[in-house]
Enzyme design. Structure first.
Site, mmCIF file in Angstrom:
data_model
loop_
_atom_site.group_PDB
_atom_site.id
_atom_site.type_symbol
_atom_site.label_atom_id
_atom_site.label_comp_id
_atom_site.label_asym_id
_atom_site.label_seq_id
_atom_site.Cartn_x
_atom_site.Cartn_y
_atom_site.Cartn_z
ATOM 1 N N ASN A 65 -1.524 8.371 0.611
ATOM 2 C CA ASN A 65 -1.438 9.748 0.183
ATOM 3 C C ASN A 65 -2.232 10.588 1.185
ATOM 4 O OD1 ASN A 65 -2.514 12.183 -1.524
ATOM 5 N ND2 ASN A 65 -0.786 11.336 -2.673
ATOM 6 N N ASN A 87 0.844 -1.183 0.000
ATOM 7 C CA ASN A 87 0.000 0.000 0.000
ATOM 8 C C ASN A 87 0.889 1.245 0.000
ATOM 9 O OD1 ASN A 87 0.602 -0.800 2.760
ATOM 10 N ND2 ASN A 87 -0.979 0.590 3.502
ATOM 11 N N GLU A 139 -2.930 -4.878 -2.994
ATOM 12 C CA GLU A 139 -3.426 -5.831 -3.986
ATOM 13 C C GLU A 139 -3.430 -5.218 -5.386
ATOM 14 O OE1 GLU A 139 -5.902 -6.444 -0.164
ATOM 15 O OE2 GLU A 139 -4.829 -4.827 -1.164
#
Length: 139
Positions: free
Chosen positions: A50, A47, A60
């Site tokens: 932001n 991951n 994923e």
């Protein structure tokens, strides 16, 4: 399609190792994913958060985009790993499930850990998203 317990553990270990590279300064929740390609290669993703959370990339989807960009189109399995320290087991979010359904067959195993006992938990894509929008690849 099936995956042996040994293959599942290797894939989950790769996802766990990948999580070390996650960029998660906002949630402090690193996630790793690993894909087993049709050719037997393992590709990982993490991951990448932001400050505008809507722009965050899940592990994923990162793994899938990486694999697709490197020319892979067939996948045998996927593993998802996140620390259980505060959240129990982790399954892919809805957006990831739909993206995964574009590239993984309904029978593709998705490996996770079971929050109640730390053992492997394996579900198929169909288990995770039983009525996904259709994929061009699945027609």
């Amino acid at each position: 399609m099936s995956i042996s317990a040994q293959q599942a553990q290797v894939l989950l270990n790769a996802a766990q190792a990948a999580a070390e590279n996650a960029y998660a300064p906002y949630s402090d929740f690193p996630v790793g994913a690993a894909l087993l390609t049709g050719s037997g290669a393992i590709l990982s993703g993490v991951n990448v958060e932001n400050a505008s959370f809507g722009l965050t990339l899940c592990a994923e989807r990162t793994a899938l985009v990486k694999a697709i960009s490197e020319g892979h189109r067939e996948f045998q399995a996927m593993a998802v790993w996140a620390s259980r320290r505060a959240h129990g087991s982790v399954t892919p979010c809805g957006a990831c499930r739909q993206v995964m359904a574009e590239f993984l067959s309904p029978e593709t195993p998705v490996v996770m850990t079971d929050e109640s006992n730390g053992k492997l938990r394996i579900l198929t894509m169909k288990d995770l998203l039983p009525e996904a929008f259709g994929s061009v690849l699945q027609r």
